[in-house]
Design an enzyme around this catalytic site. Structure first.
Site, PDB file in Angstrom:
ATOM      1  N   HIS A   1      35.943  34.683  44.726  1.00  0.00           N
ATOM      2  CA  HIS A   1      36.810  35.281  43.964  1.00  0.00           C
ATOM      3  C   HIS A   1      37.326  34.467  42.885  1.00  0.00           C
ATOM      4  O   HIS A   1      37.646  33.485  43.450  1.00  0.00           O
ATOM      5  CB  HIS A   1      37.797  35.882  45.039  1.00  0.00           C
ATOM      6  CG  HIS A   1      38.807  36.997  44.527  1.00  0.00           C
ATOM      7  ND1 HIS A   1      39.637  36.889  43.441  1.00  0.00           N
ATOM      8  CD2 HIS A   1      38.612  38.262  44.861  1.00  0.00           C
ATOM      9  CE1 HIS A   1      40.120  38.154  42.982  1.00  0.00           C
ATOM     10  NE2 HIS A   1      39.436  39.081  43.992  1.00  0.00           N
TER      11      HIS A   1
ATOM     12  N   CYS B   1      40.041  45.353  45.762  1.00  0.00           N
ATOM     13  CA  CYS B   1      38.750  45.406  44.997  1.00  0.00           C
ATOM     14  C   CYS B   1      37.643  44.938  45.682  1.00  0.00           C
ATOM     15  O   CYS B   1      36.558  45.668  45.269  1.00  0.00           O
ATOM     16  CB  CYS B   1      39.227  44.081  43.590  1.00  0.00           C
ATOM     17  SG  CYS B   1      39.542  42.595  44.432  1.00  0.00           S
TER      18      CYS B   1
END
Length: 349
Positions: A184, A157
């Site tokens: 994150h 990602c």
């Protein structure tokens, strides 16, 4: 005729992939016919119907004796712990979408092929470039797929978020160096309370009570896609106590003197003309939750671009680390299979 898919590993990304496919314009061209997930069927059905991050499933979900019924279509559910325990060949599949994250080396991934899976799409980068036939960041190198590949990685990602931005800035200004800090959201390799479960001691700490630095392979992932930047990229990652949506702070030095307006101008142009639907642009005063369920690979927050002098800059990107990535998996799958069928003389619209 719909292409037939199986999902191996039905966790966060496996379930998001199913939902993203269900919501995509390619929905009628692909059919998930099987899921392999060790969890029990009742839990699988429940977590398909209800999701704390992305809401209720936009369709009907029921159980059968051996699987799920989604909008009237049957999916076989198996509960095997390894690829060899599933008869992939009997399912007449086109692709197995590997979302467990357990298999990264070629010798491990080939276990799917030997067990009857014709092709494998990975939801992670694989151990190295040599362990897969291709690593794809859609919008950057998807056109390099020939259709003959057996094992394809959709990268990560963060790689999908960073590479388009780094590519256009390098082309426009020339990048000397870049340092990327990923902020994150919490992941399922972290506990809710402190506990013994990981060799990385920081990951034994509660995900909901601390900001936690962790290791990352992002720099290697970027260099795999942008080899011209090899040796000039560094990265670190920090987990933060939110359930979804992450950010990338990219500090970079360029080879010629430019301004914040120049940096933002290049990124705005890339979002509107080169990467529409993949890269977005905003100047609004955002918080991370604004991008929950956002399908873009990244959103440039132009209000946060900063300069120190005229060669050192910082750019902030937002990205839904679940939904944006699952959406790119759907794009990569469709392009890969279109190339494969075109090579066989079959047209895909």
């Amino acid at each position: 005729m719909s292409l037939r898919l199986a999902i191996n590993g039905y966790g966060r990304i496996g379930r998001c992939f199913l939902r993203a496919l269900h919501e995509s314009p390619f929905r009628e061209r692909y059919r998930v016919v099987a899921i392999n997930e060790p969890a029990d069927l009742a839990s699988i059905a429940y977590l398909t119907r209800f999701d704390s991050t992305h809401g209720r499933f936009p369709g009907q979900v029921a159980t059968t004796a051996d699987g799920l019924l989604i909008d009237g279509e049957a999916l076989t559910v198996t509960h095997a712990e390894n690829p060899e325990a599933v008869d992939w060949a009997a399912m007449n599949l086109d692709v197995v979408v590997e979302c467990s994250g357990r298999y990264g080396r070629r010798i491990e991934l080939e276990r799917f092929l030997k067990a009857g899976a014709p092709r494998v799409l990975l939801s992670h980068p694989g151990h190295s470039a040599e362990d897969v036939d291709a690593t794809v960041v859609y919008g950057i190198n998807h056109d390099a797929l020939s259709g003959s590949e057996r094992i394809v990685s959709n990268a990560s990602c963060t790689t999908n978020a960073a590479v388009p931005v780094l590519a256009v800035l390098d082309e426009a200004f020339g990048l000397d160096h870049a340092l990327l800090t990923t902020l994150h959201s919490a992941m399922n390799d972290q506990p809710l309370i402190d506990g013994y479960h990981h060799t990385d001691l920081r990951r034994t700490r509660s995900a909901m009570q601390s900001i936690i630095p962790v290791s990352t392979g992002l720099a290697r992932g970027i260099e795999r896609l942008l080899p011209q930047l090899a040796g000039r990229i560094s990265a670190k990652a920090i987990r933060v106590p939110t359930h979804n949506v992450s950010a990338l702070d990219i500090a970079l030095t360029v080879r010629r003197e430019v301004s914040v307006d120049s940096i933002n101008g290049v990124l705005r142009e890339a979002a509107t003309t080169r990467f529409p639907g993949l890269l977005a642009w905003s100047e609004d005063p955002h918080a991370s939750i604004d991008f929950n369920h956002d399908p873009h690979s990244a959103i440039v927050d132009a209000s946060q671009t900063r300069a120190s002098g005229n060669r050192l800059f910082s750019v902030l990107l937002w990205f839904d680390n679940e939904w944006g990535f699952a959406s790119r998996m759907v794009d990569t799958l469709h392009h890969w299979q279109a190339r494969r069928r075109a090579g066989a003389g079959t047209r895909i619209p």
